[in-house]
Write a protein that holds these residues in place. Structure first.
Motif, PDB file in Angstrom:
ATOM      1  N   ARG A  49       0.825  -1.211   0.000  1.00 36.38           N
ATOM      2  CA  ARG A  49       0.000   0.000   0.000  1.00 36.38           C
ATOM      3  C   ARG A  49       0.855   1.255   0.000  1.00 36.38           C
ATOM      4  N   THR A  50       1.978   1.244   0.716  1.00 38.08           N
ATOM      5  CA  THR A  50       2.799   2.446   0.848  1.00 38.08           C
ATOM      6  C   THR A  50       3.896   2.561  -0.208  1.00 38.08           C
ATOM      7  N   LYS A  51       4.353   1.421  -0.756  1.00 35.83           N
ATOM      8  CA  LYS A  51       5.481   1.450  -1.697  1.00 35.83           C
ATOM      9  C   LYS A  51       5.090   1.075  -3.128  1.00 35.83           C
ATOM     10  N   GLU A  52       4.200   0.115  -3.285  1.00 34.33           N
ATOM     11  CA  GLU A  52       3.802  -0.370  -4.616  1.00 34.33           C
ATOM     12  C   GLU A  52       2.278  -0.490  -4.666  1.00 34.33           C
ATOM     13  N   PRO A  53       1.572   0.648  -4.649  1.00 35.61           N
ATOM     14  CA  PRO A  53       0.107   0.602  -4.544  1.00 35.61           C
ATOM     15  C   PRO A  53      -0.578  -0.140  -5.687  1.00 35.61           C
ATOM     16  N   ASN A  54       0.053  -0.201  -6.850  1.00 33.64           N
ATOM     17  CA  ASN A  54      -0.562  -0.934  -7.965  1.00 33.64           C
ATOM     18  C   ASN A  54      -0.688  -2.429  -7.671  1.00 33.64           C
ATOM     19  N   GLY A  55       0.139  -2.948  -6.779  1.00 31.05           N
ATOM     20  CA  GLY A  55       0.068  -4.364  -6.435  1.00 31.05           C
ATOM     21  C   GLY A  55      -0.677  -4.646  -5.148  1.00 31.05           C
ATOM     22  N   PHE A  56      -1.294  -3.603  -4.555  1.00 34.42           N
ATOM     23  CA  PHE A  56      -1.905  -3.758  -3.240  1.00 34.42           C
ATOM     24  C   PHE A  56      -3.094  -4.714  -3.258  1.00 34.42           C
ATOM     25  N   GLU A  57      -4.000  -4.555  -4.206  1.00 29.21           N
ATOM     26  CA  GLU A  57      -5.196  -5.412  -4.236  1.00 29.21           C
ATOM     27  C   GLU A  57      -4.820  -6.878  -4.376  1.00 29.21           C
ATOM     28  N   ALA A  58      -3.891  -7.167  -5.267  1.00 26.40           N
ATOM     29  CA  ALA A  58      -3.453  -8.556  -5.445  1.00 26.40           C
ATOM     30  C   ALA A  58      -2.783  -9.082  -4.190  1.00 26.40           C
ATOM     31  N   ALA A  59      -2.001  -8.228  -3.518  1.00 28.25           N
ATOM     32  CA  ALA A  59      -1.340  -8.651  -2.282  1.00 28.25           C
ATOM     33  C   ALA A  59      -2.359  -8.986  -1.204  1.00 28.25           C
ATOM     34  N   VAL A  60      -3.387  -8.175  -1.073  1.00 27.21           N
ATOM     35  CA  VAL A  60      -4.424  -8.435  -0.076  1.00 27.21           C
ATOM     36  C   VAL A  60      -5.146  -9.738  -0.392  1.00 27.21           C
ATOM     37  N   ALA A  61      -5.498  -9.935  -1.655  1.00 24.17           N
ATOM     38  CA  ALA A  61      -6.215 -11.151  -2.053  1.00 24.17           C
ATOM     39  C   ALA A  61      -5.398 -12.399  -1.768  1.00 24.17           C
ATOM     40  N   ASP A  62      -4.082 -12.293  -1.891  1.00 25.24           N
ATOM     41  CA  ASP A  62      -3.208 -13.442  -1.661  1.00 25.24           C
ATOM     42  C   ASP A  62      -2.866 -13.627  -0.185  1.00 25.24           C
ATOM     43  N   LYS A  63      -2.504 -12.541   0.491  1.00 30.58           N
ATOM     44  CA  LYS A  63      -1.884 -12.639   1.806  1.00 30.58           C
ATOM     45  C   LYS A  63      -2.871 -12.603   2.967  1.00 30.58           C
ATOM     46  N   LEU A  64      -3.932 -11.835   2.856  1.00 32.40           N
ATOM     47  CA  LEU A  64      -4.848 -11.729   3.990  1.00 32.40           C
ATOM     48  C   LEU A  64      -5.512 -13.066   4.322  1.00 32.40           C
ATOM     49  N   PRO A  65      -6.020 -13.830   3.347  1.00 33.22           N
ATOM     50  CA  PRO A  65      -6.586 -15.147   3.699  1.00 33.22           C
ATOM     51  C   PRO A  65      -5.559 -16.083   4.332  1.00 33.22           C
ATOM     52  N   LYS A  66      -4.319 -16.042   3.865  1.00 35.39           N
ATOM     53  CA  LYS A  66      -3.280 -16.900   4.443  1.00 35.39           C
ATOM     54  C   LYS A  66      -2.988 -16.492   5.879  1.00 35.39           C
ATOM     55  N   ALA A  67      -2.951 -15.193   6.131  1.00 37.31           N
ATOM     56  CA  ALA A  67      -2.708 -14.722   7.493  1.00 37.31           C
ATOM     57  C   ALA A  67      -3.822 -15.161   8.430  1.00 37.31           C
ATOM     58  N   LEU A  68      -5.062 -15.026   7.978  1.00 33.42           N
ATOM     59  CA  LEU A  68      -6.205 -15.419   8.809  1.00 33.42           C
ATOM     60  C   LEU A  68      -6.214 -16.920   9.065  1.00 33.42           C
ATOM     61  N   ARG A  69      -5.928 -17.701   8.020  1.00 35.91           N
ATOM     62  CA  ARG A  69      -5.911 -19.159   8.196  1.00 35.91           C
ATOM     63  C   ARG A  69      -4.816 -19.581   9.155  1.00 35.91           C
ATOM     64  N   PHE A  70      -3.634 -18.985   9.022  1.00 35.94           N
ATOM     65  CA  PHE A  70      -2.540 -19.380   9.911  1.00 35.94           C
ATOM     66  C   PHE A  70      -2.931 -19.103  11.358  1.00 35.94           C
ATOM     67  N   TYR A  71      -3.488 -17.940  11.616  1.00 33.33           N
ATOM     68  CA  TYR A  71      -3.844 -17.590  12.992  1.00 33.33           C
ATOM     69  C   TYR A  71      -4.993 -18.454  13.504  1.00 33.33           C
ATOM     70  N   GLN A  72      -6.050 -18.588  12.723  1.00 31.59           N
ATOM     71  CA  GLN A  72      -7.249 -19.268  13.201  1.00 31.59           C
ATOM     72  C   GLN A  72      -7.062 -20.773  13.341  1.00 31.59           C
ATOM     73  N   GLU A  73      -6.192 -21.353  12.510  1.00 31.59           N
ATOM     74  CA  GLU A  73      -5.980 -22.790  12.542  1.00 31.59           C
ATOM     75  C   GLU A  73      -4.746 -23.195  13.315  1.00 31.59           C
ATOM     76  N   PHE A  74      -4.091 -22.227  13.935  1.00 34.45           N
ATOM     77  CA  PHE A  74      -2.840 -22.489  14.637  1.00 34.45           C
ATOM     78  C   PHE A  74      -3.070 -23.397  15.838  1.00 34.45           C
ATOM     79  N   SER A  75      -2.245 -24.428  15.945  1.00 36.55           N
ATOM     80  CA  SER A  75      -2.261 -25.304  17.115  1.00 36.55           C
ATOM     81  C   SER A  75      -1.120 -24.914  18.036  1.00 36.55           C
ATOM     82  N   PRO A  76      -1.405 -24.526  19.282  1.00 39.75           N
ATOM     83  CA  PRO A  76      -0.333 -24.074  20.175  1.00 39.75           C
ATOM     84  C   PRO A  76       0.700 -25.142  20.488  1.00 39.75           C
ATOM     85  N   GLU A  77       0.339 -26.417  20.308  1.00 38.85           N
ATOM     86  CA  GLU A  77       1.281 -27.505  20.583  1.00 38.85           C
ATOM     87  C   GLU A  77       1.981 -27.903  19.304  1.00 38.85           C
TER      88      GLU A  77
END
Length: 280
Positions: free
Chosen positions: A250-278
């Motif tokens: 968003r701050t350095k390469e705004p033309n790639g922001f939408e694609a970055a969000v579409a790729d990275k935000l779901p992965k971030a949410l899945r990693f956090y929500q499905e994380f097993s503490p053990e």
């Protein structure tokens, strides 16, 4: 600078992919990293800093020399017989090599601990940059609850930028060299080892697919002396690293922001929500 280097070494040099700080050239078994005096750090200081960081990381045998040439800092290293990380070329031996390397690297203690204020500032910054994305704001809120798990962690020597462009994999026919090599040491500093592994996960291992990346990360963490505490800190660092990437676009390469969000935000949410503490 290129003609001057070619004349000095009596060889033809070809450009390699370079980072933001330097231009890189290769020829006849050597790699030349050229730091302009205007970069930060710049010139001979940058060349010597990277050479020192490589030596500290146990890679001093790859350093040939550093010197000043027309106010440019030159770092000369031996050329590794390999190429950048790709899923097709990655295999178990390379994973084991990376695990051994990062365990050794992160065994080098550094002064200080991970700053609570720095973590809070990063979350505030990303929450502000991504304020119009409800799921990103929600993730930032979740991560606030884990600051105490990370703040106060003793720091170790960290690469701090192990994305796929800085991970080289050995050519199959090469002999006498490690299966993988981590390059570009200019940003190495004290930090939380879990942050290094988070960047390695989001910038390199994820190219294998999320399930395979998680399995590789679990294997690497299991090789550490205190794996469980390290593993739990990744619940914070991996999503934070994805948030950092979206902030960067968003701050350095705004033309790639939408694609970055579409790729990275779901992965971030899945990693956090499905994380097993053990870990096991």
């Amino acid at each position: 600078m290129l003609p001057a280097l070619e004349a000095r070494y009596q060889m033809h040099l070809t450009p390699l992919a370079g980072g933001a700080e330097a231009r890189t050239f290769a020829g006849d078994g050597l790699v030349f990293k050229v730091y302009p005096p205007t970069s930060q750090p710049g010139g001979i200081y940058a060349a010597r800093l990277e050479a020192l960081n490589m030596t500290k990381a146990g890679l001093g045998d790859w350093v040939v020399e550093t010197y000043n040439l027309n106010q440019y800092g030159i770092l000369v290293t031996r050329r590794y017989p390999g190429a950048n990380f790709t899923p097709e070329r990655f295999h178990q031996a390379a994973l084991e090599e990376l695990a051994r390397f990062f365990v050794r690297l992160h065994a080098i203690p550094e002064p200080g601990v991970v700053s609570r204020t720095r973590l809070q500032d990063r979350l505030q910054q990303f929450g502000s940059t991504l304020h119009d994305l409800p799921q990103a704001r929600q993730l930032v809120g979740w991560l606030w609850a884990h600051i105490e798990e990370v703040a106060g962690t003793p720091q170790a020597f960290c690469h701090r930028d192990p994305h796929a462009g800085n991970i080289l994999l050995k050519h199959p026919e090469a002999q006498g060299v490690p299966e993988a090599l981590v390059v570009d040491w200019i940003r190495a500093q004290p930090d939380d080892p879990a942050r290094d592994l988070a960047i390695l996960t989001t910038g390199t291992l994820v190219m294998l697919g999320e399930a395979q990346a998680l399995a590789a990360l679990r294997y690497m963490v299991s090789c550490y002396p205190q794996p469980q505490a390290l593993w739990r800190r990744l619940r914070f660092w991996v999503p934070l690293t994805y948030l950092h990437d979206m902030h960067w676009f968003r701050t350095k390469e705004p033309n790639g922001f939408e694609a970055a969000v579409a790729d990275k935000l779901p992965k971030a949410l899945r990693f956090y929500q499905e994380f097993s503490p053990e870990l096991a």
